[in-house]
Design an enzyme around this catalytic site. Structure first.
Site, PDB file in Angstrom:
ATOM      1  N   GLY A  11       3.208   3.582  -1.335  1.00 53.41           N
ATOM      2  CA  GLY A  11       4.199   4.364  -0.573  1.00 53.41           C
ATOM      3  C   GLY A  11       4.814   3.518   0.534  1.00 53.41           C
ATOM      4  O   GLY A  11       4.102   2.789   1.215  1.00 53.41           O
ATOM      5  N   ARG A  72       4.308   1.799  -7.554  1.00 55.49           N
ATOM      6  CA  ARG A  72       2.877   1.897  -7.874  1.00 55.49           C
ATOM      7  C   ARG A  72       2.779   1.442  -9.327  1.00 55.49           C
ATOM      8  O   ARG A  72       3.350   2.064 -10.208  1.00 55.49           O
ATOM      9  CB  ARG A  72       2.391   3.330  -7.723  1.00 55.49           C
ATOM     10  N   ASP A 103      -4.446   1.587   0.597  1.00 52.71           N
ATOM     11  CA  ASP A 103      -5.733   1.194  -0.018  1.00 52.71           C
ATOM     12  C   ASP A 103      -5.599   0.690  -1.453  1.00 52.71           C
ATOM     13  O   ASP A 103      -6.249  -0.283  -1.839  1.00 52.71           O
ATOM     14  CB  ASP A 103      -6.759   2.332   0.097  1.00 52.71           C
ATOM     15  N   THR A 125       0.794   1.941   5.677  1.00 53.96           N
ATOM     16  CA  THR A 125       0.841   3.287   5.085  1.00 53.96           C
ATOM     17  C   THR A 125       0.961   4.291   6.216  1.00 53.96           C
ATOM     18  O   THR A 125       0.307   4.123   7.258  1.00 53.96           O
ATOM     19  CB  THR A 125      -0.413   3.613   4.247  1.00 53.96           C
ATOM     20  N   ASP A 127      -0.325   7.054   6.272  1.00 56.92           N
ATOM     21  CA  ASP A 127      -1.528   7.903   6.313  1.00 56.92           C
ATOM     22  C   ASP A 127      -2.560   7.497   7.366  1.00 56.92           C
ATOM     23  O   ASP A 127      -3.419   8.309   7.715  1.00 56.92           O
ATOM     24  CB  ASP A 127      -2.213   7.909   4.943  1.00 56.92           C
ATOM     25  N   ASP A 129      -5.149   5.806   6.958  1.00 58.98           N
ATOM     26  CA  ASP A 129      -6.446   6.151   6.352  1.00 58.98           C
ATOM     27  C   ASP A 129      -7.249   4.914   5.964  1.00 58.98           C
ATOM     28  O   ASP A 129      -8.089   4.979   5.077  1.00 58.98           O
ATOM     29  CB  ASP A 129      -6.211   7.043   5.114  1.00 58.98           C
ATOM     30  N   ARG A 171      -2.673  12.897   1.732  1.00 56.42           N
ATOM     31  CA  ARG A 171      -3.352  13.372   0.519  1.00 56.42           C
ATOM     32  C   ARG A 171      -4.852  13.533   0.736  1.00 56.42           C
ATOM     33  O   ARG A 171      -5.449  14.508   0.336  1.00 56.42           O
ATOM     34  CB  ARG A 171      -3.122  12.337  -0.579  1.00 56.42           C
TER      35      ARG A 171
END
Ligand code: F6P
Length: 319
Positions: A11, A72, A103, A125, A127, A129, A171
């Site tokens: 992303g 992706r 990741d 990202t 996120d 995360d 997500r």
């Protein structure tokens, strides 16, 4: 080292362009050439390469998205796909690679490093995360985009005395929800890291009304469930009027904040310096505002946790 490659993958995240610019210009200062790889690992397999010089990256610092495009790639998940990718890197004379992504992209980097290609990862990202770094590139911008949306929605929520359930991205991670929820003064923040407690959500809504609040904001991370389901549950359990807004990909675009540009610039420069000094298979991170480098695999094994103090603070401040 004479030539390095750079790709952005997964992303997109605001600040990726600033990272590309920093890699190219830092490399130029060390007399290293840079090859830009289009569409992440997909372009690596297709051999979609172009030389980047200092002018190729002018006027991109303030732009969201990525000039290298991103994708992706399913093929890169296969052994055969990765073998082609590696062959293409060697054929192009690329002696080191910078991978900017989340990741999935970083685990792709590990595969290449294990086959002998020097690789440095940069966490990019929205996120946030990824363990081993306090911030990933794009998170701060996404949080500010979500915050602007929450503030706008609050105006109409107050005028109509409504509840708004705002779904943000993430997500598997509640980082955007927690940060934008605290900054936006949300009554409830629902994240995938903790189970959704509808009794508590409803209690808070009713309590807010008793205290004379005209509106309530619930921020939910997509990974915690659907905003539509929360809406149905509230309608079932209360007489309050509620609406749903799903922010979606607006969070991934737009100009990066100063924080993200500076972060990306620092990480890009560090990545090149690490490659130039013979370091490989490391991810650049930011811990307590200092750049660090960590083994990519160990970073990927760890699950980044929600800051429990922030989560509790959100609960206290929402009263
Ligand atoms: O990983 C970044 C992210 O924006 C997630 O928050 C979100 O769930 C996902 O990507 C959406 O992916 P796509 O753009 O492929 O639908």
């Amino acid at each position: 080292m004479r030539t390095i490659g750079i790709l952005t993958s997964g992303g997109d995240a605001p600040g990726m362009n600033a990272a590309i610019r920093s890699v190219v210009r830092t490399a130029a200062s060390l007399n290293i050439e840079v090859v830009g790889i289009t569409r992440g690992y997909a372009g690596l397999i297709q051999g979609d390469f172009r030389r980047l010089n200092t002018s190729s990256v002018s006027d991109i610092i303030h732009r969201g998205g990525t000039i290298l495009l991103t994708a992706r790639s399913e093929e890169f998940r296969t052994k055969a796909g990765r073998a082609i990718a590696l062959e293409n890197l060697y054929r192009e004379g690329i002696e080191g690679l910078v991978v900017v992504g989340g990741d999935g992209s970083l685990s792709g980097a590990v595969h290449l490093a294990k086959k002998g290609m020097p690789v440095i990862g940069i966490p990019g990202t929205i996120d946030n995360d990824i363990a081993g770094t306090d911030y990933t590139i794009g998170f701060d911008t996404a949080v500010n985009t979500a915050l602007n949306a929450i503030s706008s929605i609050r105006d109409t929520a107050t005028s109509h005395e409504r509840i708004f359930i705002i779904e943000v991205m993430g997500r598997h991670s509640g980082q955007i929800a927690l940060a934008s929820g605290i900054a936006g003064g949300a009554e409830s923040i629902l994240v995938p890291e903790y189970p959704v407690d509808y009794d508590r959500v409803v209690e808070r809504l009713e309590n807010a009304r008793r205290l004379g609040k005209l509106h309530s904001i619930i921020v939910i991370a997509e990974g915690a469930g659907s905003a539509m389901d929360v809406n149905k549950e509230i309608s079932k359990r209360t007489k309050l009027e509620s609406r749903v807004t799903i922010l979606g990909h607006i969070q991934r675009g737009g100009p990066p904040t100063a924080f993200d540009v500076i972060l990306a610039s620092r990480m890009g420069a560090m990545a090149v310096k690490l490659l130039a000094s013979g370091v490989t298979n490391r991810m650049v991170g930011l811990v307590d505002n200092k750049l660090v480098d960590l083994e990519i695999e160990s970073v990927l094994k760890e699950k980044k946790q929600i800051n429990p103090d922030l989560y509790r603070l959100a609960d206290v401040l929402a009263l």
